[in-house]
Scaffold this motif. Structure first.
Motif, PDB file in Angstrom:
ATOM      1  N   SER A   1      -4.281   6.771   0.615  1.00 11.28           N
ATOM      2  CA  SER A   1      -4.282   6.020   1.793  1.00 11.28           C
ATOM      3  C   SER A   1      -3.405   4.404   1.676  1.00 11.28           C
ATOM      4  O   SER A   1      -3.990   3.756   0.895  1.00 11.28           O
ATOM      5  CB  SER A   1      -5.724   5.739   2.275  1.00 11.28           C
ATOM      6  OG  SER A   1      -6.348   6.737   2.517  1.00 11.28           O
ATOM      7  N   LEU A   2      -2.405   4.455   2.118  1.00 11.96           N
ATOM      8  CA  LEU A   2      -1.578   3.018   1.876  1.00 11.96           C
ATOM      9  C   LEU A   2      -1.696   2.003   2.962  1.00 11.96           C
ATOM     10  O   LEU A   2      -1.381   2.527   4.216  1.00 11.96           O
ATOM     11  CB  LEU A   2      -0.255   3.413   1.643  1.00 11.96           C
ATOM     12  CG  LEU A   2       0.709   2.344   1.038  1.00 11.96           C
ATOM     13  CD1 LEU A   2       0.339   1.830  -0.280  1.00 11.96           C
ATOM     14  CD2 LEU A   2       2.199   2.987   0.611  1.00 11.96           C
ATOM     15  N   SER A   3      -2.376   0.874   2.710  1.00 16.37           N
ATOM     16  CA  SER A   3      -2.672   0.028   3.946  1.00 16.37           C
ATOM     17  C   SER A   3      -2.341  -1.499   3.500  1.00 16.37           C
ATOM     18  O   SER A   3      -1.973  -1.691   2.334  1.00 16.37           O
ATOM     19  CB  SER A   3      -4.023   0.115   4.486  1.00 16.37           C
ATOM     20  OG  SER A   3      -4.906  -0.383   3.547  1.00 16.37           O
TER      21      SER A   3
ATOM     22  N   PRO B   1      -8.201  -4.433   5.083  1.00 16.79           N
ATOM     23  CA  PRO B   1      -6.969  -4.057   5.666  1.00 16.79           C
ATOM     24  C   PRO B   1      -6.473  -4.514   6.908  1.00 16.79           C
ATOM     25  O   PRO B   1      -5.510  -4.810   7.303  1.00 16.79           O
ATOM     26  CB  PRO B   1      -7.025  -2.612   5.562  1.00 16.79           C
ATOM     27  CG  PRO B   1      -7.772  -2.203   4.393  1.00 16.79           C
ATOM     28  CD  PRO B   1      -8.861  -3.354   4.598  1.00 16.79           C
TER      29      PRO B   1
ATOM     30  N   HIS C   1       5.345   0.807   5.459  1.00 16.34           N
ATOM     31  CA  HIS C   1       5.011   2.171   6.118  1.00 16.34           C
ATOM     32  C   HIS C   1       3.536   2.351   5.702  1.00 16.34           C
ATOM     33  O   HIS C   1       3.314   2.730   4.551  1.00 16.34           O
ATOM     34  CB  HIS C   1       5.816   3.344   5.630  1.00 16.34           C
ATOM     35  CG  HIS C   1       7.312   3.100   5.840  1.00 16.34           C
ATOM     36  ND1 HIS C   1       7.790   2.985   7.166  1.00 16.34           N
ATOM     37  CD2 HIS C   1       8.216   3.010   4.991  1.00 16.34           C
ATOM     38  CE1 HIS C   1       9.167   2.766   6.875  1.00 16.34           C
ATOM     39  NE2 HIS C   1       9.552   2.675   5.542  1.00 16.34           N
ATOM     40  N   LYS C   2       2.735   2.141   6.545  1.00 16.89           N
ATOM     41  CA  LYS C   2       1.350   2.540   6.347  1.00 16.89           C
ATOM     42  C   LYS C   2       1.053   3.994   6.633  1.00 16.89           C
ATOM     43  O   LYS C   2       1.714   4.578   7.494  1.00 16.89           O
ATOM     44  CB  LYS C   2       0.427   1.473   7.101  1.00 16.89           C
ATOM     45  CG  LYS C   2       0.461   0.163   7.114  1.00 16.89           C
ATOM     46  CD  LYS C   2      -0.516  -0.485   8.067  1.00 16.89           C
ATOM     47  CE  LYS C   2      -0.249  -1.923   8.195  1.00 16.89           C
ATOM     48  NZ  LYS C   2       0.759  -2.377   9.320  1.00 16.89           N
TER      49      LYS C   2
ATOM     50  N   ASN D   1      -3.529  -7.539   8.445  1.00 14.64           N
ATOM     51  CA  ASN D   1      -2.839  -7.389   9.626  1.00 14.64           C
ATOM     52  C   ASN D   1      -2.874  -8.180  10.840  1.00 14.64           C
ATOM     53  O   ASN D   1      -2.524  -8.072  11.868  1.00 14.64           O
ATOM     54  CB  ASN D   1      -2.409  -6.078   9.865  1.00 14.64           C
ATOM     55  CG  ASN D   1      -1.812  -5.285   8.721  1.00 14.64           C
ATOM     56  OD1 ASN D   1      -0.367  -5.351   8.653  1.00 14.64           O
ATOM     57  ND2 ASN D   1      -2.412  -4.642   7.655  1.00 14.64           N
TER      58      ASN D   1
ATOM     59  N   CYS E   1      -7.151   2.092   9.079  1.00 14.94           N
ATOM     60  CA  CYS E   1      -6.356   1.038   8.503  1.00 14.94           C
ATOM     61  C   CYS E   1      -4.857   1.177   8.499  1.00 14.94           C
ATOM     62  O   CYS E   1      -4.091  -0.040   8.659  1.00 14.94           O
ATOM     63  CB  CYS E   1      -6.811   0.966   7.021  1.00 14.94           C
ATOM     64  SG  CYS E   1      -8.362   1.440   6.603  1.00 14.94           S
ATOM     65  N   ASP E   2      -4.489   2.308   8.727  1.00  9.67           N
ATOM     66  CA  ASP E   2      -2.706   2.532   9.115  1.00  9.67           C
ATOM     67  C   ASP E   2      -2.378   1.912  10.361  1.00  9.67           C
ATOM     68  O   ASP E   2      -1.279   1.961  10.478  1.00  9.67           O
ATOM     69  CB  ASP E   2      -2.496   4.016   9.064  1.00  9.67           C
ATOM     70  CG  ASP E   2      -3.307   4.744   9.639  1.00  9.67           C
ATOM     71  OD1 ASP E   2      -4.461   4.455  10.195  1.00  9.67           O
ATOM     72  OD2 ASP E   2      -2.863   6.187   9.947  1.00  9.67           O
TER      73      ASP E   2
ATOM     74  N   GLY F   1       6.091   3.559   0.483  1.00 13.75           N
ATOM     75  CA  GLY F   1       5.728   2.419   1.526  1.00 13.75           C
ATOM     76  C   GLY F   1       6.762   1.601   2.017  1.00 13.75           C
ATOM     77  O   GLY F   1       6.400   0.842   2.913  1.00 13.75           O
TER      78      GLY F   1
ATOM     79  N   ILE G   1      -4.506  -1.057  -1.185  1.00 12.87           N
ATOM     80  CA  ILE G   1      -4.533  -2.077  -0.216  1.00 12.87           C
ATOM     81  C   ILE G   1      -3.517  -3.077  -0.840  1.00 12.87           C
ATOM     82  O   ILE G   1      -4.011  -3.721  -1.830  1.00 12.87           O
ATOM     83  CB  ILE G   1      -5.894  -2.536   0.097  1.00 12.87           C
ATOM     84  CG1 ILE G   1      -6.853  -1.604   0.566  1.00 12.87           C
ATOM     85  CG2 ILE G   1      -5.733  -3.486   1.207  1.00 12.87           C
ATOM     86  CD1 ILE G   1      -8.274  -1.891   0.618  1.00 12.87           C
TER      87      ILE G   1
END
Ligand SMILES: Cc1cc2nc3c(=O)[nH]c(=O)nc-3n(C[C@H](O)[C@H](O)[C@H](O)COP(=O)(O)O)c2cc1C
Ligand code: SF4
Ligand code: FES
Lengths: 154, 423
Positions: free
Chosen positions: B243-245, A79, B250-251, A83, A120-121, B270, B319
Motif C-alpha cells: 500500500s503506497l501512500s 497519509p 501514484h498512490k 496530502n 489513504c490512496d 510510484g 508512507i
C-alpha cells in the motif's frame, strides 16, 4: 415499531450484538442509542444490561448522545495529513460554524475526527455516514455539504 | 524495467467483482475443485513447501497454523478471515475485497477443507461499508451456486461463511481482540497461550488469517508449493501487496515479488515524489512501523529485514514523507493514534501512550529538554517490553526508530527550545 422489527431480524445470539446495535443506531436520524434501547437489546439477546453497556462504551462507532443526521468524520492520520494542502478540518469548521465534536443547531451535521479510513490512496479523506469521499478540495467539501442539505429538503 | 508481479491480483481489472460468472470465466473456484480432489496431507505438503508467511503483519508461517488446526479433534472448527485493516497507511485488504472477493472466499474454502473446519467468519472493519456490501453479495452468489453450504461440489465437505462488522476499534485487528469482538464483547485481548488454533472462537479451535494470506491460497494450489517458493527471496517467498501512500505521485496497491527494493517501488512503480520535492523519510508498515531516512531506501522488502524493527512491519505499507514535513509533527499524529486506540487493559500502554503523546508535543512546541529525551527513551523501551499485546508493544516503534535515525533532530530541537531550567 421500528426497534422491534430490527430485533426480530437477528437470531438470539450474543455474537450478533454489535451488528444489532449498529443497525439500531443507523436507522435513527440522531444516530445515537438510548438506555431504553440498550435494555430492549439486552432483553432480546438474553444478555446482562451491563454487558451491552460495556460494549457500547468500548467501540467508537456508538454514541449515547444525539448526533447530526450527517456525521462528517475527517481522517487525521499521517497519509492524509501529508496530502492535506488546505486543512480539511478547519475548512469544515468554518463552513459549518461548529467545532469538532459539536452538532449544528439544525441537527443536520456533526463534525468528528476519525482514525485512518483505509483509503489513504485517496488522501485527504473523510466519511459521511457510510460513504467515503477522497481527494478532497474546498470545492468538493462545499458540494458534499450542499448535497447533504438538499437530501434533507427532499 | 521494474514491474509488478501480478499473481494474486491477476484477475483485477479483468473481472467485474460483483459478477460470479466473470470469476468463473476466469477459472474461479477451479482451485477449490483441485484441492477437493487432493488428499489433505498433499495440500499441507504444498503449504509447507511454499513457505508462505502471514500477510497481516507478523509473518507467522502459514503451514504451522494449518497443521495445528488440522490436528485438533474438537469440533466445530472455525476459519476466520481478518479484514479489520485499521493500521494507518494500509488499504490492500480493502482493495482485494472490493476487486476480487471470490478469491478470498475460495482461499477460505481451501483452508477449511485442509483443516476440516465447518464454519467461517469474515470480520470486516465497520468503516469498510462498500467492501462489506461486495463481500456479502459474493457470499450470497457463492452459496447459490453451491460453493458454500452443504456437500460443496457434491463432496462430503460442508462450510459456510458469515460476515461480522467491526465498530471503530483498531485493536480488534489483534487476533484475540478480534475473537472477543466476534463473540459480541469489547475487543480486549486474551492472555496467551492457549493460541487460537487450540482455544479460539467460542472456545473452539480456530484458524485466523489475513485477507491477503487467504487470497494467496488458490495460487499455491495452482502452482504447487515448490514453484510458489521460487518467487521472492530465500527468507520471504512469493509476492506482497504494497500500500503506497503519502507524498507520492501514484498512490495505490502494487503487487511485487519479495526482494524488490523500496527505492524501486517508490520511484519506478510510484513515480516518485511530486512537486519537485525530495524524500525525507518513509514510514514502513503503518503507524506501528519504523520511520527510516532516505538513505535506507535500497533496503529490500523482506521479512528478515522487517524483523530488525520488531514491529508488525510485514503488512506492507510504505508512507512516503517529503522534505516539507517535520519529524515531530508526524510523530505527534502517530502518538495521538495509539493514545486513542489503546484498549486500556494494561498500564504500560494506557498510561504510556498518553505520556508519549505529551512528551512528543513538547518537541513539537519547542519546549523540550534533555530530560524529555531521556524520559522518552526509557518510556519507549518499557512500553515495548511490558505491554500485553502488539498494540502497546509496537506503539513506540516510530519514536524508537527516530531516536536512532533522526537523533540530531531531537538534539537540535532541545537546543532551539531554550528553556530556562526550573530552579
Ligand atoms: C494491534 C494489532 C492490530 C492488528 N491488526 C490486524 C489487521 O487489521 N489485520 C490483520 O490481518 N492482522 C492484524 N494484526 C495481526 C493479527 O493479530 C494476526 O497476527 C493476523 O491476523 C494473523 O494472520 P496472518 O498470519 O495471515 O497474517 C494485528 C495485530 C495487532 C497487535
Ligand atoms: S497493549 Fe494496549 S491495546 Fe494491548 S491490551 Fe494493553 S492496553 Fe490494551
Ligand atoms: S490516513 Fe486517512 S485514510 Fe488512511
Amino acid at each position: 415499531m421500528e426497534l422491534k422489527r430490527i430485533l426480530e431480524k437477528y437470531p438470539k445470539r450474543q455474537d450478533c450484538l454489535i451488528d444489532v446495535l449498529l443497525d439500531v443506531q443507523n436507522t435513527k436520524s440522531t444516530r445515537h442509542l438510548t438506555e431504553v434501547e440498550l435494555a430492549r437489546v439486552s432483553e432480546h439477546l438474553g444478555l446482562p444490561e451491563s454487558h451491552v453497556f460495556s460494549v457500547v462504551s468500548f467501540y467508537s462507532f456508538f454514541s449515547m448522545t444525539p448526533r447530526g443526521k450527517h456525521i462528517l468524520q475527517v481522517c487525521r492520520d499521517v497519509p492524509c495529513y501529508l496530502n492535506d494542502t488546505f486543512n480539511v478540518h478547519e475548512t469544515l469548521e468554518s463552513m459549518l460554524g461548529i467545532k469538532t465534536g459539536d452538532t449544528t443547531e439544525d441537527g443536520l451535521f456533526t463534525l468528528e475526527y476519525s482514525s485512518c479510513l483505509g483509503c489513504c490512496d485517496q488522501a485527504p479523506v473523510m466519511r459521511v455516514n457510510d460513504t467515503v469521499y477522497g481527494n478532497l478540495t474546498p470545492d468538493k467539501l462545499r458540494a458534499i455539504i450542499s448535497e447533504c442539505r438538499s437530501d434533507d429538503d427532499a | 524495467m521494474m514491474r509488478e508481479h501480478k499473481l494474486i491480483t491477476a484477475r483485477i481489472g479483468k473481472i467485474n467483482p460483483e459478477s460470479i460468472d466473470d470469476y468463473l470465466k476466469h477459472d474461479g473456484y477451479t482451485m477449490l475443485e483441485k484441492a477437493l480432489s487432493m488428499r489433505r496431507i498433499e495440500i499441507h505438503d504444498h503449504f509447507e513447501a511454499s513457505r508462505l508467511r502471514g500477510r497481516g503483519g507478523a509473518g507467522f508461517p502459514v503451514a504451522v497454523k494449518l497443521m495445528a488446526l488440522a490436528k485438533e479433534s474438537r469440533t466445530p472448527k472455525y476459519v476466520v478471515c481478518n479484514a479489520d485493516e485499521g493500521e494507518p497507511g494500509n488499504f490492500k485488504d480493502r482493495y482485494l475485497m472490493e476487486n476480487n472477493p471470490h478469491q478470498i472466499i475460495e482461499g477460505m474454502l481451501i483452508a477449511a477443507y485442509a483443516t476440516v473446519a465447518t464454519e467461517g467468519y469474515i470480520y470486516i472493519r465497520g468503516e469498510y461499508a462498500n467492501a462489506m456490501r461486495i463481500m456479502q453479495k459474493a457470499l450470497d452468489d457463492a452459496r447459490e451456486r453451491g460453493f458454500l453450504g452443504k456437500n460443496i461440489l457434491n463432496k462430503r465437505f460442508s462450510f459456510d461463511i458469515e460476515i461480522r462488522s467491526g465498530a471503530g476499534s483498531y485493536v480488534c485487528g489483534e487476533e484475540f481482540a478480534l475473537l472477543e469482538s466476534i463473540e459480541g464483547k469489547a475487543g480486549r485481548t486474551r492472555v496467551k497461550p492457549p493460541f487460537p488454533t487450540s482455544v479460539g472462537l467460542f472456545g473452539q479451535p480456530t484458524l485466523i488469517n489475513n485477507v491477503e494470506t487467504l487470497a494467496t491460497f488458490p495460487s499455491i494450489i495452482d502452482m504447487g508449493g515448490k514453484a510458489y517458493a521460487e518467487i521472492g527471496t530465500e527468507t520471504s517467498t512469493g509476492t506482497k501487496l504494497i500500500s503506497l501512500s503519502g507524498n507520492i505521485k501514484h498512490k495505490g496497491v502494487f503487487e511485487v515479488p519479495f526482494g524488490m527494493s523500496m527505492r524501486d517501488i517508490i520511484e519506478k512503480l510510484g513515480g516518485g515524489v511530486p512537486g519537485g520535492h525530495k524524500i525525507k523519510m518513509i514510514q514502513l508498515g503503518g503507524a506501528c512501523g519504523p520511520i527510516i531516512p532516505e538513505y535506507m531506501l535500497d533496503m529490500v522488502i523482506d521479512f528478515e529485514r522487517f524483523e530488525e524493527f520488531e514491529s508488525k512491519t510485514g503488512a506492507g505499507a510504505i508512507i512516503v514523507i517529503d522534505d516539507r514535513f517535520d519529524v515531530f509533527d508526524i510523530l505527534r499524529r502517530i502518538s495521538a493514534f495509539f493514545e486513542h486506540e489503546s484498549c486500556g487493559k494494561c498500564t504500560p500502554c494506557r498510561e504510556g501512550n498518553l505520556h508519549m503523546l505529551k512528551t512528543v508535543e513538547k518537541f513539537v512546541n519547542y519546549n523540550a529538554t534533555d530530560k524529555d529525551l531521556n524520559a522518552l527513551e526509557s518510556l519507549a523501551r518499557v512500553m515495548h517490553q511490558t505491554s500485553l499485546c502488539g498494540l502497546g508493544q509496537t506503539a513506540p516503534t516510530a519514536v524508537i526508530s527516530t531516536l536512532h535515525y533522526f537523533r540530531f533532530a531531537y538534539l537540535n530541537r532541545i537546543e532551539e527550545s531554550n528553556i530556562e531550567e526550573a530552579v
